[in-house]
Motif scaffolding. Sequence first.
Motif, PDB file in Angstrom:
ATOM      1  N   ILE B 291       0.989  -1.196   0.047  1.00 21.47           N
ATOM      2  CA  ILE B 291       0.052   0.088  -0.073  1.00 21.47           C
ATOM      3  C   ILE B 291       0.799   1.268  -0.148  1.00 21.47           C
ATOM      4  O   ILE B 291       1.860   1.438   0.829  1.00 21.47           O
ATOM      5  N   LEU B 292       0.500   2.168  -0.927  1.00 20.90           N
ATOM      6  CA  LEU B 292       1.183   3.482  -1.038  1.00 20.90           C
ATOM      7  C   LEU B 292       0.526   4.312  -0.212  1.00 20.90           C
ATOM      8  O   LEU B 292      -0.866   4.092  -0.233  1.00 20.90           O
ATOM      9  N   PHE B 293       0.861   5.498   0.762  1.00 17.72           N
ATOM     10  CA  PHE B 293       0.011   6.398   1.136  1.00 17.72           C
ATOM     11  C   PHE B 293       0.848   7.498   1.404  1.00 17.72           C
ATOM     12  O   PHE B 293       2.299   7.593   1.410  1.00 17.72           O
ATOM     13  N   THR B 294       0.096   8.594   1.910  1.00 14.26           N
ATOM     14  CA  THR B 294       0.812   9.891   2.280  1.00 14.26           C
ATOM     15  C   THR B 294       0.616  10.147   3.712  1.00 14.26           C
ATOM     16  O   THR B 294      -0.275   9.795   4.248  1.00 14.26           O
ATOM     17  N   SER B 295       1.810  10.345   4.336  1.00  9.58           N
ATOM     18  CA  SER B 295       1.884  10.811   5.715  1.00  9.58           C
ATOM     19  C   SER B 295       2.600  12.149   5.994  1.00  9.58           C
ATOM     20  O   SER B 295       3.645  12.340   5.059  1.00  9.58           O
ATOM     21  N   ASP B 296       2.282  12.606   6.740  1.00  7.47           N
ATOM     22  CA  ASP B 296       2.874  14.208   7.026  1.00  7.47           C
ATOM     23  C   ASP B 296       3.837  14.116   8.282  1.00  7.47           C
ATOM     24  O   ASP B 296       4.241  15.063   8.895  1.00  7.47           O
ATOM     25  N   ARG B 297       4.338  12.883   8.669  1.00 14.60           N
ATOM     26  CA  ARG B 297       5.167  12.592  10.080  1.00 14.60           C
ATOM     27  C   ARG B 297       6.480  13.480   9.727  1.00 14.60           C
ATOM     28  O   ARG B 297       7.367  13.616  10.663  1.00 14.60           O
ATOM     29  N   GLY B 298       6.763  13.713   8.403  1.00 16.86           N
ATOM     30  CA  GLY B 298       8.112  14.571   8.194  1.00 16.86           C
ATOM     31  C   GLY B 298       8.004  16.004   8.114  1.00 16.86           C
ATOM     32  O   GLY B 298       8.585  16.709   7.705  1.00 16.86           O
ATOM     33  N   GLY B 299       6.624  16.616   8.702  1.00 22.16           N
ATOM     34  CA  GLY B 299       6.235  17.786   8.569  1.00 22.16           C
ATOM     35  C   GLY B 299       5.382  18.025   7.422  1.00 22.16           C
ATOM     36  O   GLY B 299       4.109  17.903   7.496  1.00 22.16           O
ATOM     37  N   GLY B 300       5.833  18.025   6.130  1.00 18.70           N
ATOM     38  CA  GLY B 300       4.890  18.088   4.859  1.00 18.70           C
ATOM     39  C   GLY B 300       4.562  16.788   4.653  1.00 18.70           C
ATOM     40  O   GLY B 300       4.989  15.793   4.910  1.00 18.70           O
ATOM     41  N   PRO B 301       3.503  16.945   3.312  1.00 16.61           N
ATOM     42  CA  PRO B 301       3.382  15.270   3.029  1.00 16.61           C
ATOM     43  C   PRO B 301       4.200  14.629   2.054  1.00 16.61           C
ATOM     44  O   PRO B 301       4.979  15.328   1.265  1.00 16.61           O
ATOM     45  N   GLN B 302       4.500  13.458   2.467  1.00 17.83           N
ATOM     46  CA  GLN B 302       5.647  12.499   1.648  1.00 17.83           C
ATOM     47  C   GLN B 302       5.119  11.128   1.485  1.00 17.83           C
ATOM     48  O   GLN B 302       4.003  10.750   2.168  1.00 17.83           O
ATOM     49  N   ILE B 303       5.427  10.284   0.462  1.00 13.98           N
ATOM     50  CA  ILE B 303       4.800   9.254  -0.025  1.00 13.98           C
ATOM     51  C   ILE B 303       5.651   8.139   0.812  1.00 13.98           C
ATOM     52  O   ILE B 303       7.075   8.064   0.711  1.00 13.98           O
ATOM     53  N   TYR B 304       4.923   7.324   1.190  1.00 16.22           N
ATOM     54  CA  TYR B 304       5.379   6.018   1.974  1.00 16.22           C
ATOM     55  C   TYR B 304       4.834   4.648   1.525  1.00 16.22           C
ATOM     56  O   TYR B 304       3.702   4.656   0.679  1.00 16.22           O
ATOM     57  N   VAL B 305       5.410   3.486   1.727  1.00 14.19           N
ATOM     58  CA  VAL B 305       5.029   2.446   1.267  1.00 14.19           C
ATOM     59  C   VAL B 305       4.822   1.404   2.484  1.00 14.19           C
ATOM     60  O   VAL B 305       5.903   1.661   3.305  1.00 14.19           O
ATOM     61  N   MET B 306       3.929   0.566   2.637  1.00 16.77           N
ATOM     62  CA  MET B 306       3.920  -0.392   3.708  1.00 16.77           C
ATOM     63  C   MET B 306       3.145  -1.665   3.352  1.00 16.77           C
ATOM     64  O   MET B 306       2.480  -1.883   2.183  1.00 16.77           O
ATOM     65  N   GLY B 307       3.468  -2.832   3.919  1.00 12.75           N
ATOM     66  CA  GLY B 307       2.729  -4.051   3.555  1.00 12.75           C
ATOM     67  C   GLY B 307       1.212  -3.700   3.777  1.00 12.75           C
ATOM     68  O   GLY B 307       0.766  -2.818   4.549  1.00 12.75           O
ATOM     69  N   LYS B 308       0.611  -4.728   3.228  1.00  9.10           N
ATOM     70  CA  LYS B 308      -1.036  -4.622   3.298  1.00  9.10           C
ATOM     71  C   LYS B 308      -1.812  -4.835   4.723  1.00  9.10           C
ATOM     72  O   LYS B 308      -2.655  -4.493   5.067  1.00  9.10           O
ATOM     73  N   ASP B 309      -0.732  -5.347   5.643  1.00  9.58           N
ATOM     74  CA  ASP B 309      -1.033  -5.476   6.858  1.00  9.58           C
ATOM     75  C   ASP B 309      -0.612  -4.239   7.897  1.00  9.58           C
ATOM     76  O   ASP B 309      -0.788  -4.173   9.038  1.00  9.58           O
ATOM     77  N   GLY B 310      -0.027  -3.408   7.125  1.00 13.83           N
ATOM     78  CA  GLY B 310       0.377  -2.259   7.650  1.00 13.83           C
ATOM     79  C   GLY B 310       1.896  -2.478   8.373  1.00 13.83           C
ATOM     80  O   GLY B 310       2.140  -1.403   9.200  1.00 13.83           O
ATOM     81  N   SER B 311       2.476  -3.432   8.020  1.00 13.67           N
ATOM     82  CA  SER B 311       3.886  -3.627   8.460  1.00 13.67           C
ATOM     83  C   SER B 311       4.989  -2.847   7.536  1.00 13.67           C
ATOM     84  O   SER B 311       4.669  -2.380   6.578  1.00 13.67           O
ATOM     85  N   ASP B 312       6.035  -2.797   8.172  1.00 16.33           N
ATOM     86  CA  ASP B 312       7.443  -2.423   7.252  1.00 16.33           C
ATOM     87  C   ASP B 312       7.111  -1.214   6.524  1.00 16.33           C
ATOM     88  O   ASP B 312       7.407  -1.001   5.281  1.00 16.33           O
ATOM     89  N   VAL B 313       7.056   0.065   7.388  1.00  9.58           N
ATOM     90  CA  VAL B 313       6.737   1.294   6.671  1.00  9.58           C
ATOM     91  C   VAL B 313       8.102   1.636   5.935  1.00  9.58           C
ATOM     92  O   VAL B 313       9.223   1.834   6.753  1.00  9.58           O
ATOM     93  N   ARG B 314       8.159   2.339   4.691  1.00  6.03           N
ATOM     94  CA  ARG B 314       9.458   2.924   4.129  1.00  6.03           C
ATOM     95  C   ARG B 314       8.993   4.091   3.537  1.00  6.03           C
ATOM     96  O   ARG B 314       7.994   4.108   2.844  1.00  6.03           O
ATOM     97  N   ARG B 315       9.927   5.118   3.713  1.00 11.08           N
ATOM     98  CA  ARG B 315       9.779   6.146   2.853  1.00 11.08           C
ATOM     99  C   ARG B 315      10.088   6.244   1.296  1.00 11.08           C
ATOM    100  O   ARG B 315      11.154   5.612   1.052  1.00 11.08           O
ATOM    101  N   ILE B 316       9.236   6.695   0.626  1.00  9.30           N
ATOM    102  CA  ILE B 316       9.445   6.455  -0.982  1.00  9.30           C
ATOM    103  C   ILE B 316      10.027   7.974  -1.644  1.00  9.30           C
ATOM    104  O   ILE B 316      10.893   7.971  -2.102  1.00  9.30           O
TER     105      ILE B 316
END
Lengths: 192, 431
Positions: B291-316
């Motif tokens: 799953i790709l998604f956008t997170s604002d954990r770094g301040g502004g919006p950036q794209i991240y990817v994770m497994g479909k169970d929500g595991s293994d979050v990596r920044r793209i």
Amino acid sequence: MKTMNWFLAGACTFLLFTACSNPPPAETDPAPKAKKTAIRVENTSKEDSLAAAERARLEAERLAAEKLEADRARLEEMINQLMSDDVYFEFDRFELTEKARELLAQVGDMLKAEERFIVTVEGHTDARGTEDYNMTLGGKRAMKVKEFLVAYGISSDRMETVSYGKEKPKVEGASEDAYSQNRRANFRVKIK
Amino acid sequence: MRKVFFSFILFFCIYSPLWAAIDTIAVDVGISVFKTMPLGVVPFEEKNGPIAWGEMPPHKILESDANLSGRFEVIASQKFDLVAFSRARAKFYVTGMVESLEDGMLKLSCYLYASQTKRLVFGESYKVAVQNVREAMHLFFDQVVFELWGERGVASTKLAWVRKIDGVKQVIYADYDGYRRRQATNDSAISMMPVWALGNRKLIFVSFRNEKPQLHVKDLDTKRVRRIYTNHKQSFSPAVNPITGEILFSVIRDGKTDLYLGDAEGKNSRRLSYLKSSQTSPAWSPRATEILFTSDRGGGPQIYVMGKDGSDVRRITFMGRYNEKAAWSPTGDRIAYTSMDNGKMNIYTCAFDGSDIVQLTSNAGNNEHPTWSPDGNLIAFASDRNGSYQIYIMRRDGSNVTQITKQGENTSPTWSWYDSPPPTSKKEGKK
């Protein structure tokens, strides 16, 4: 803007309704009066006392209606004031500015003064950026406002937050002026 | 339909396990390297007298499909012309014959020929009313693509998007080329963020009819609209699982936005992400494993990817401060997204690990909301390059930009799925 007007209209009709229902206003039904004049011919002495009682009742009702009317006008003014109190934000930020805090303190005082008010805090963003991210940003802005008011002593049960993202701009256009007016949180008011 | 499109290609390479980024940026202004096949197109023979076509005669629809597909270069000719076709290296051409029947219907016989031998490669006939000629031509064109490329074409797919009608955003849908447009919502409140349910007979979208953003589904057959995931007060950003039809979406609760995964019926849902930041704009990988998604954990919006169970979050995404609305290509190799720089939005693609960044749009207003065609060859997007926001289609390398809506304000396109299972090749085993 449209929705605000609707809410205002809703609030007004609600007040008018309460004014109408309890107690019944003086000048509702002209028919009983006509009946009374017909009775007068037969029994004048009885009619005198009746008329006096009637006058007193009418006077009391008029005063009550006036008071309600004054109350309604005051509430309407307060609602107008609340709905025009927009809190502005910086680009892609959701922290409250000093000005915003001052304004929200006034809003908090009003909500304390009138316990019947229930408010919805709408969070908005300017037109820049994506629909999705702006929805999250609008949500954060509305929440910041609610948090401030809760800290100010307003019960969180009386406040609901909603994000409109960039979907409901106050000012159309792609200028910095329009943007700065659209990065806002505003209030919708209902009466309990 | 500019054949030459200037694209600035930015290569951004990330070295070392410490993510210390060393970026080498090469700017390349040049012609698309997309391979196109020349294809002759000859007007249909009108067997019993001229026919009053709708917007365009059948061969023009085929030309339009060929141009939009990004696969062909159209060699138009009024009649079969071996010299012209040979000169342009058009090894194949399409044409047909039309016959008006007694019941007012048209019989369209469509053919794909080899130019040199005039041998029939493939033929198909359709009996349709004049207003359904487009549909028949799209079907035929997809057969041509399959014959010549061995891949499925997208001429029969659809686009849904948001159009402002009388000042209110409504969801509309149409053929992928913008024709045969229909309105899915007709509401006094805002409707937006449409996506297609599997099977293409339902649209999932966000409606403000309850004065909150809430997910709804519109059944295009029964015309019924129903609110879904009713236990969430504010839900938006839907993304349909390409395998199971489950829906990922964003929920705002206490000012924070999180991802939820709901069943295909719109009833049950569970929280997927437990991150401190806000998450939105989910998108599935083609096999629905990530799953790709956008997170604002770094301040502004950036794209991240994770497994479909929500595991293994990596920044793209690491370049720029505002990267949002990622879409995974159906072929799995590229991710398209919108990036904002100096207040302007542009569309980029990158490899699935965030490397090899290519800027697809530049110096043409705002360009946003990329959506992939089901074959992964094309990207539809919204742009205000000509003043108002309109829908455009380009090839996956940013070339061949074609405007498909003309009036009003049109945004947020979403491409449909393939309508039917893949056709079986008639030549199977012979190759």
